[in-house]
Design a protein around this motif. Structure first.
Motif, mmCIF file in Angstrom:
data_model
loop_
_atom_site.group_PDB
_atom_site.id
_atom_site.type_symbol
_atom_site.label_atom_id
_atom_site.label_comp_id
_atom_site.label_asym_id
_atom_site.label_seq_id
_atom_site.Cartn_x
_atom_site.Cartn_y
_atom_site.Cartn_z
ATOM 1 N N MET A 1 -8.874 0.807 3.753
ATOM 2 C CA MET A 1 -7.542 0.461 4.249
ATOM 3 C C MET A 1 -7.186 1.389 5.406
ATOM 4 O O MET A 1 -7.463 2.586 5.361
ATOM 5 N N TYR A 2 -6.585 0.812 6.430
ATOM 6 C CA TYR A 2 -6.117 1.665 7.523
ATOM 7 C C TYR A 2 -4.922 1.017 8.219
ATOM 8 O O TYR A 2 -4.750 -0.214 8.211
ATOM 9 N N ILE A 3 -4.084 1.857 8.796
ATOM 10 C CA ILE A 3 -2.874 1.420 9.489
ATOM 11 C C ILE A 3 -3.240 1.030 10.919
ATOM 12 O O ILE A 3 -3.946 1.761 11.617
ATOM 13 N N THR A 4 -2.756 -0.122 11.350
ATOM 14 C CA THR A 4 -3.081 -0.621 12.691
ATOM 15 C C THR A 4 -1.923 -0.469 13.680
ATOM 16 O O THR A 4 -2.133 -0.516 14.884
ATOM 17 N N LYS A 5 -0.696 -0.307 13.158
ATOM 18 C CA LYS A 5 0.448 -0.157 14.055
ATOM 19 C C LYS A 5 1.583 0.563 13.334
ATOM 20 O O LYS A 5 1.814 0.331 12.146
ATOM 21 N N ILE A 6 2.269 1.420 14.077
ATOM 22 C CA ILE A 6 3.474 2.081 13.561
ATOM 23 C C ILE A 6 4.575 1.944 14.605
ATOM 24 O O ILE A 6 4.394 2.322 15.774
ATOM 25 N N TYR A 7 5.708 1.385 14.179
ATOM 26 C CA TYR A 7 6.900 1.323 15.038
ATOM 27 C C TYR A 7 8.049 1.967 14.273
ATOM 28 O O TYR A 7 8.264 1.675 13.092
ATOM 29 N N ALA A 8 8.763 2.873 14.916
ATOM 30 C CA ALA A 8 9.909 3.516 14.273
ATOM 31 C C ALA A 8 10.966 3.831 15.319
ATOM 32 O O ALA A 8 10.676 4.433 16.356
ATOM 33 N N SER A 73 2.066 -1.871 10.166
ATOM 34 C CA SER A 73 1.053 -2.911 9.923
ATOM 35 C C SER A 73 -0.230 -2.232 9.464
ATOM 36 O O SER A 73 -0.573 -1.139 9.933
ATOM 37 N N PHE A 74 -0.926 -2.867 8.536
ATOM 38 C CA PHE A 74 -2.138 -2.263 7.993
ATOM 39 C C PHE A 74 -3.124 -3.341 7.584
ATOM 40 O O PHE A 74 -2.765 -4.511 7.398
ATOM 41 N N LYS A 75 -4.357 -2.916 7.429
ATOM 42 C CA LYS A 75 -5.445 -3.850 7.107
ATOM 43 C C LYS A 75 -6.209 -3.315 5.907
ATOM 44 O O LYS A 75 -6.609 -2.150 5.891
ATOM 45 N N ASP A 76 -6.388 -4.163 4.898
ATOM 46 C CA ASP A 76 -7.228 -3.775 3.769
ATOM 47 C C ASP A 76 -8.472 -4.664 3.739
ATOM 48 O O ASP A 76 -8.780 -5.335 4.737
ATOM 49 N N SER A 77 -9.172 -4.693 2.637
ATOM 50 C CA SER A 77 -10.428 -5.453 2.560
ATOM 51 C C SER A 77 -10.218 -6.956 2.641
ATOM 52 O O SER A 77 -11.167 -7.698 2.902
ATOM 53 N N PHE A 78 -8.971 -7.399 2.400
ATOM 54 C CA PHE A 78 -8.738 -8.837 2.306
ATOM 55 C C PHE A 78 -7.931 -9.417 3.467
ATOM 56 O O PHE A 78 -8.189 -10.532 3.905
ATOM 57 N N ARG A 79 -6.951 -8.655 3.980
ATOM 58 C CA ARG A 79 -6.063 -9.254 4.977
ATOM 59 C C ARG A 79 -5.274 -8.212 5.746
ATOM 60 O O ARG A 79 -5.289 -7.022 5.413
ATOM 61 N N ASP A 80 -4.586 -8.688 6.772
ATOM 62 C CA ASP A 80 -3.647 -7.868 7.534
ATOM 63 C C ASP A 80 -2.255 -8.063 6.949
ATOM 64 O O ASP A 80 -1.859 -9.192 6.619
ATOM 65 N N GLN A 81 -1.486 -6.968 6.829
ATOM 66 C CA GLN A 81 -0.145 -7.051 6.276
ATOM 67 C C GLN A 81 0.822 -6.191 7.098
ATOM 68 O O GLN A 81 0.397 -5.299 7.839
ATOM 69 N N THR A 82 2.111 -6.473 6.939
ATOM 70 C CA THR A 82 3.137 -5.712 7.640
ATOM 71 C C THR A 82 4.326 -5.461 6.727
ATOM 72 O O THR A 82 4.801 -6.375 6.049
ATOM 73 N N LYS A 95 19.972 -2.301 2.382
ATOM 74 C CA LYS A 95 18.751 -2.101 3.168
ATOM 75 C C LYS A 95 17.911 -3.372 3.113
ATOM 76 O O LYS A 95 17.940 -4.114 2.120
ATOM 77 N N GLU A 96 17.177 -3.628 4.169
ATOM 78 C CA GLU A 96 16.351 -4.831 4.236
ATOM 79 C C GLU A 96 14.880 -4.449 4.271
ATOM 80 O O GLU A 96 14.439 -3.693 5.134
ATOM 81 N N LEU A 97 14.137 -4.987 3.315
ATOM 82 C CA LEU A 97 12.711 -4.736 3.214
ATOM 83 C C LEU A 97 11.969 -6.055 3.292
ATOM 84 O O LEU A 97 12.337 -7.020 2.618
ATOM 85 N N PHE A 98 10.922 -6.082 4.110
ATOM 86 C CA PHE A 98 10.143 -7.308 4.254
ATOM 87 C C PHE A 98 8.658 -6.980 4.127
ATOM 88 O O PHE A 98 8.174 -5.997 4.687
ATOM 89 N N LEU A 99 7.948 -7.797 3.387
ATOM 90 C CA LEU A 99 6.497 -7.720 3.306
ATOM 91 C C LEU A 99 5.942 -9.019 3.850
ATOM 92 O O LEU A 99 6.170 -10.090 3.282
ATOM 93 N N ASN A 100 5.262 -8.921 4.981
ATOM 94 C CA ASN A 100 4.709 -10.100 5.652
ATOM 95 C C ASN A 100 5.782 -11.150 5.937
ATOM 96 O O ASN A 100 5.573 -12.357 5.772
ATOM 97 N N GLY A 101 6.967 -10.664 6.326
ATOM 98 C CA GLY A 101 8.059 -11.554 6.696
ATOM 99 C C GLY A 101 8.889 -12.068 5.540
ATOM 100 O O GLY A 101 9.901 -12.739 5.753
ATOM 101 N N ILE A 102 8.496 -11.745 4.311
ATOM 102 C CA ILE A 102 9.222 -12.206 3.131
ATOM 103 C C ILE A 102 10.065 -11.054 2.586
ATOM 104 O O ILE A 102 9.554 -9.949 2.365
#
Length: 381
Positions: A1-8, A73-82, A95-102
């Motif tokens: 697993m590794y992080i592909t993007k960080i926005y803050a 955003s991060f990538k594991d063995s199966f997919r990309d997620q945010t 507070k608003e939390l979203f996983l893959n837009g949900i």
């Protein structure tokens, strides 16, 4: 697993941080109070775990900002997620939390998505600090691989608060002992479950820790880790947490009721348990040197990462917040040599950290909450 993007942006002093981290080593350097730890904390919040700095919600938004946004955003063995984490100063509770837009209802729902292991200077107290430090460490480790474990622990703590308040009322004649029955049954059910999961995890932890400590001590010292229960004399081979274990737990609580009433709190239970560490047969807490304490803490954190990799088939992301500066060169090299194939984020004041020759990554200079410069750190010849 590794992080592909960080926005803050707006999280504490961070301003429009937008980076694509390297898959190996990422070093964030700069003077103190520039935002290095804030960036690590922002990533950690996206794992679904509370801030390792105990930051309250109202303290997350920059005093000069109206809102904050974190997106990882991060990538594991199966997919990309945010994961997207947003908060408005005028409505902090929503507070608003979203996983893959949900939309996600609470941070705990993010458990098991972005797996990270964070190591801060305060974690060097795991070995020599209070039992509460070790219980928190152990509960975090278990929650990363066991769904709903953190909810079980939270429920247990709420029941303990109710029971302790009732114990005080009984002592002052405001309540009867019979009122304890319902709370005791619930404590026994939850406590036996927590005890078993902690014990089983500690066995795995002990195996990794023993091997790693032998390496860091160059074979001169032996580390032993065990779980100490204030309720059970034996947990090995036991599985029936809803039956025999719960009944035994309940009996211990009942037998200790008189002492609990006198003390005004529940004296036995998982909230009083501990991890016992021994080096060459001597208890670390009482006899270990400062160097041994640091080595033990390092080993426990590395073991946590290895267990996560074993249980999830994905290496976690390692977050080293100003830890390497607290270690001597030997321990620095040992840590970095043990995270091969794992993405790591390092914060420090000195950009010239020495790492293994086969490693490369990126250097980021943080100043005033902004990335001022970044460059690729090439492999050494």
């Amino acid at each position: 697993m590794y992080i592909t993007k960080i926005y803050a942006d707006g999280f504490k002093n961070l301003k429009k941080i937008d980076i694509t981290p390297h898959e190996e080593i990422n070093i964030f350097w700069g003077k103190n109070a520039q935002g290095k730890t804030n960036l690590i904390e922002a990533v950690w919040l996206c794992t679904g775990v509370r801030s390792f700095r105990s930051t309250k919600d109202k303290g997350m938004i920059d005093i000069n900002a109206d809102a904050m946004t974190i997106e990882v955003s991060f990538k594991d063995s199966f997919r990309d997620q945010t994961v997207r984490y947003c908060m408005d100063k005028n409505n902090i509770k929503e507070k608003e939390l979203f996983l893959n837009g949900i939309k996600v209802k609470n941070p705990a729902k993010l458990f098991g998505q972005l797996d990270c292991v964070v190591f801060t200077p305060e974690d060097l107290e795991i070995s020599k600090g209070s039992p509460d430090n070790r219980r928190q460490f152990l509960d975090l480790c278990v929650s990363q691989i066991k769904n709903n474990y953190s909810n079980t622990c939270a429920k247990y703590e709420r029941i303990i608060e109710h029971r302790n308040a009732l114990l005080k009322n009984i002592a002052f004649g405001k309540s009867s002992r019979d009122e304890l029955d319902g709370w005791d049954v619930q404590l026994a059910q939850l406590g036996s479950y927590i005890s078993l999961l902690r014990y089983n995890y500690t066995k795995i932890l002990a195996n990794y820790a023993s091997k790693l400590y032998s390496e860091i001590s160059q074979g001169k010292e032996k580390l032993e880790i065990s779980y100490y229960s204030t309720v059970f004399s034996k947990l090995e081979g036991r599985k029936d947490f809803a039956g025999d274990l719960a009944r035994e737990y309940l009996q211990v609580i009942k037998n200790n009721t008189d002492e609990d009433i006198r003390a005004g709190f529940t004296m036995k239970g998982v909230h009083r348990d501990d991890i016992i560490a021994k080096i060459n047969g001597l208890a670390c807490r009482d006899f270990a040197s400062q160097g041994q304490h640091r080595s033990c803490a390092l080993i426990l954190k590395l073991a946590q990462a290895y267990i996560l990799k074993q249980e999830t088939d994905d290496a976690p992301v390692i977050l080293l917040d100003d830890v390497l500066s607290e270690l001597d060169e030997f321990r620095q090299r040992f840590v970095l040599s043990k995270i091969d194939g794992i993405q790591v984020f390092i914060t420090c004041c000195d950009k010239n950290i020495q790492f293994e020759k086969n490693k490369h990554g990126r250097l980021y200079n943080i100043e005033g909450g902004r990335i001022k410069t970044h460059k690729r750190k090439e492999k050494k010849d």
